[in-house]
Design a protein around this motif. Structure first.
Motif, PDB file in Angstrom:
ATOM      1  N   LEU A 190       0.676  -1.267   0.026  1.00  0.00           N
ATOM      2  CA  LEU A 190      -0.041   0.012  -0.038  1.00  0.00           C
ATOM      3  C   LEU A 190       0.767   1.249   0.155  1.00  0.00           C
ATOM      4  N   THR A 191       2.038   1.213   0.855  1.00  0.00           N
ATOM      5  CA  THR A 191       2.870   2.551   0.925  1.00  0.00           C
ATOM      6  C   THR A 191       3.664   2.626  -0.489  1.00  0.00           C
ATOM      7  N   THR A 192       3.826   1.645  -1.266  1.00  0.00           N
ATOM      8  CA  THR A 192       4.825   1.619  -2.520  1.00  0.00           C
ATOM      9  C   THR A 192       3.752   1.718  -3.698  1.00  0.00           C
ATOM     10  N   ASN A 193       2.549   1.957  -3.380  1.00  0.00           N
ATOM     11  CA  ASN A 193       1.610   1.866  -4.615  1.00  0.00           C
ATOM     12  C   ASN A 193       1.700   0.650  -5.502  1.00  0.00           C
ATOM     13  N   SER A 194       2.117  -0.348  -4.783  1.00  0.00           N
ATOM     14  CA  SER A 194       1.917  -1.499  -5.839  1.00  0.00           C
ATOM     15  C   SER A 194       0.733  -1.774  -6.394  1.00  0.00           C
ATOM     16  N   LYS A 195       0.500  -2.666  -7.465  1.00  0.00           N
ATOM     17  CA  LYS A 195      -0.548  -2.860  -8.416  1.00  0.00           C
ATOM     18  C   LYS A 195      -1.234  -3.769  -7.641  1.00  0.00           C
ATOM     19  N   HIS A 196      -0.374  -4.760  -6.889  1.00  0.00           N
ATOM     20  CA  HIS A 196      -1.214  -6.037  -6.409  1.00  0.00           C
ATOM     21  C   HIS A 196      -1.117  -5.865  -4.870  1.00  0.00           C
ATOM     22  N   VAL A 197      -1.930  -6.042  -4.006  1.00  0.00           N
ATOM     23  CA  VAL A 197      -2.068  -5.916  -2.490  1.00  0.00           C
ATOM     24  C   VAL A 197      -2.355  -7.300  -2.139  1.00  0.00           C
ATOM     25  N   PRO A 198      -1.382  -7.988  -1.405  1.00  0.00           N
ATOM     26  CA  PRO A 198      -1.651  -9.369  -0.981  1.00  0.00           C
ATOM     27  C   PRO A 198      -2.561  -9.592   0.106  1.00  0.00           C
ATOM     28  N   TYR A 199      -3.710  -9.050   0.244  1.00  0.00           N
ATOM     29  CA  TYR A 199      -4.782  -9.215   1.279  1.00  0.00           C
ATOM     30  C   TYR A 199      -5.025 -10.784   1.606  1.00  0.00           C
ATOM     31  N   ARG A 200      -5.156 -11.599   0.502  1.00  0.00           N
ATOM     32  CA  ARG A 200      -5.583 -12.987   0.374  1.00  0.00           C
ATOM     33  C   ARG A 200      -4.603 -13.984   1.025  1.00  0.00           C
ATOM     34  N   SER A 201      -3.307 -13.383   1.332  1.00  0.00           N
ATOM     35  CA  SER A 201      -2.217 -14.205   1.591  1.00  0.00           C
ATOM     36  C   SER A 201      -2.341 -14.845   3.228  1.00  0.00           C
ATOM     37  N   ASN A 202      -3.393 -14.389   4.012  1.00  0.00           N
ATOM     38  CA  ASN A 202      -3.482 -14.719   5.343  1.00  0.00           C
ATOM     39  C   ASN A 202      -5.035 -14.366   5.723  1.00  0.00           C
ATOM     40  N   PRO A 203      -5.672 -15.027   6.752  1.00  0.00           N
ATOM     41  CA  PRO A 203      -6.924 -14.944   7.063  1.00  0.00           C
ATOM     42  C   PRO A 203      -7.244 -13.355   7.727  1.00  0.00           C
ATOM     43  N   LEU A 204      -5.791 -13.111   8.536  1.00  0.00           N
ATOM     44  CA  LEU A 204      -5.900 -11.696   9.296  1.00  0.00           C
ATOM     45  C   LEU A 204      -6.006 -10.637   8.213  1.00  0.00           C
ATOM     46  N   THR A 205      -5.247 -10.801   7.279  1.00  0.00           N
ATOM     47  CA  THR A 205      -5.216  -9.314   6.131  1.00  0.00           C
ATOM     48  C   THR A 205      -6.487  -9.509   5.311  1.00  0.00           C
ATOM     49  N   GLN A 206      -7.249 -10.709   5.107  1.00  0.00           N
ATOM     50  CA  GLN A 206      -8.388 -10.786   4.581  1.00  0.00           C
ATOM     51  C   GLN A 206      -9.501  -9.905   5.513  1.00  0.00           C
ATOM     52  N   LEU A 207      -9.616 -10.302   6.784  1.00  0.00           N
ATOM     53  CA  LEU A 207     -10.468  -9.876   7.636  1.00  0.00           C
ATOM     54  C   LEU A 207     -10.212  -8.162   7.878  1.00  0.00           C
ATOM     55  N   MET A 208      -9.104  -7.685   7.519  1.00  0.00           N
ATOM     56  CA  MET A 208      -8.751  -6.317   7.822  1.00  0.00           C
ATOM     57  C   MET A 208      -8.624  -5.449   6.301  1.00  0.00           C
ATOM     58  N   SER A 209      -8.915  -6.178   5.388  1.00  0.00           N
ATOM     59  CA  SER A 209      -8.859  -5.613   3.947  1.00  0.00           C
ATOM     60  C   SER A 209      -9.711  -4.425   3.925  1.00  0.00           C
ATOM     61  N   ASP A 210     -11.166  -4.263   4.434  1.00  0.00           N
ATOM     62  CA  ASP A 210     -11.802  -3.090   4.216  1.00  0.00           C
ATOM     63  C   ASP A 210     -11.457  -2.042   5.561  1.00  0.00           C
ATOM     64  N   SER A 211     -10.322  -2.335   6.199  1.00  0.00           N
ATOM     65  CA  SER A 211      -9.794  -1.403   7.407  1.00  0.00           C
ATOM     66  C   SER A 211      -8.669  -0.681   6.825  1.00  0.00           C
ATOM     67  N   ILE A 212      -7.689  -1.229   6.158  1.00  0.00           N
ATOM     68  CA  ILE A 212      -6.343  -0.799   5.629  1.00  0.00           C
ATOM     69  C   ILE A 212      -6.425  -0.623   4.291  1.00  0.00           C
TER      70      ILE A 212
END
Length: 237
Positions: free
Chosen positions: A137-159
């Motif tokens: 997110l901070t490097t403006n990457s085209k792909h953000v790996p939200y799906r790599s872990n359940p925690l990041t999936q759950l937080m994907s609409d918060s960060i």
């Protein structure tokens, strides 16, 4: 592994193995929810605090060399609020997500063994995945790996999503933990660089009616298919 702290069996939390039982999804507004998870209607502050306390009691906690009451998992609480304008019929919804991240552990210092060691490994893996999301997110990457872990999936609409986010970082004042403190502050600095774009989530009365009608038709269609499959087959003599 996801654990439903509000669904108890013999006083214990309900577990679900990865890729089964609890499915992490998003609704039409991009809001994250967990399919088949326990959802409890709340009518008062007392009820809310009571359910939070019940979930907290079922959370796994153990003693390590670094913390006598160490959380053995990350905790995610979602509170959904919906309001309806009685004049226009407009429905406005919002979700408050409270996340308590378990601290990153160095097993050589915590002395974790057996099940506690496995939990530490899972905790660190999820934190690493979160770090990768923050970096993308901070490097403006085209792909953000939200799906790599359940925690990041759950937080994907918060960060990095449609939300306003506040992060509080707890650090140790002891010089023995200086490396962990510096790592936590560096992580917080990176998180601060993430930009969210919050907007109002609502639907009109007409859209709400159409959505209910679609859901009704889907149920009828599903029921019709079930009936046709259960009917006895005819035989030719």
């Amino acid at each position: 592994t996801l654990v439903d702290l509000l669904a108890s069996k013999n006083g214990q939390a309900a577990y679900s193995k990865a890729n089964s039982g609890f499915q992490i999804k998003k609704d039409q507004f991009g809001v994250v929810f967990v399919e088949n998870i326990t959802v409890v209607p709340i009518n008062s502050e007392e009820e809310l605090l009571g359910h939070l306390d019940a979930g907290k009691r079922r959370r796994s906690v153990d003693s390590t060399n670094m913390n006598s009451e160490s959380s053995r998992s990350h905790l995610v609480i979602s509170i959904v609020v919906k309001g309806e304008n009685r004049v226009s019929g407009e429905i406005t919804s919002g979700k408050l997500t409270l996340v308590d991240l378990a601290g990153s552990e160095r097993v050589t210092k915590s002395g974790a063994e057996g099940q506690t060691f496995k939990e530490a490994t899972s905790i660190n893996k999820a934190l690493s995945a979160l770090g990768e999301v923050i970096n993308a997110l901070t490097t403006n990457s085209k792909h953000v790996p939200y799906r790599s872990n359940p925690l990041t999936q759950l937080m994907s609409d918060s960060i990095g999503g449609n939300a306003k986010t506040l992060m509080i970082v707890n650090v140790s004042p002891a010089d023995y933990n200086v490396n962990e403190t510096i790592a936590s502050l560096n992580f917080a600095s990176r998180c601060k660089a993430v930009k969210n774009a919050a907007s109002k989530g609502f639907e009109t009365q007409e859209i709400a009616k159409l959505r209910k009608e679609i859901a009704k038709l889907k149920r009828q269609s599903s029921s019709s298919r079930s009936s046709s499959f259960s009917s006895p087959s005819s035989s030719i003599k």
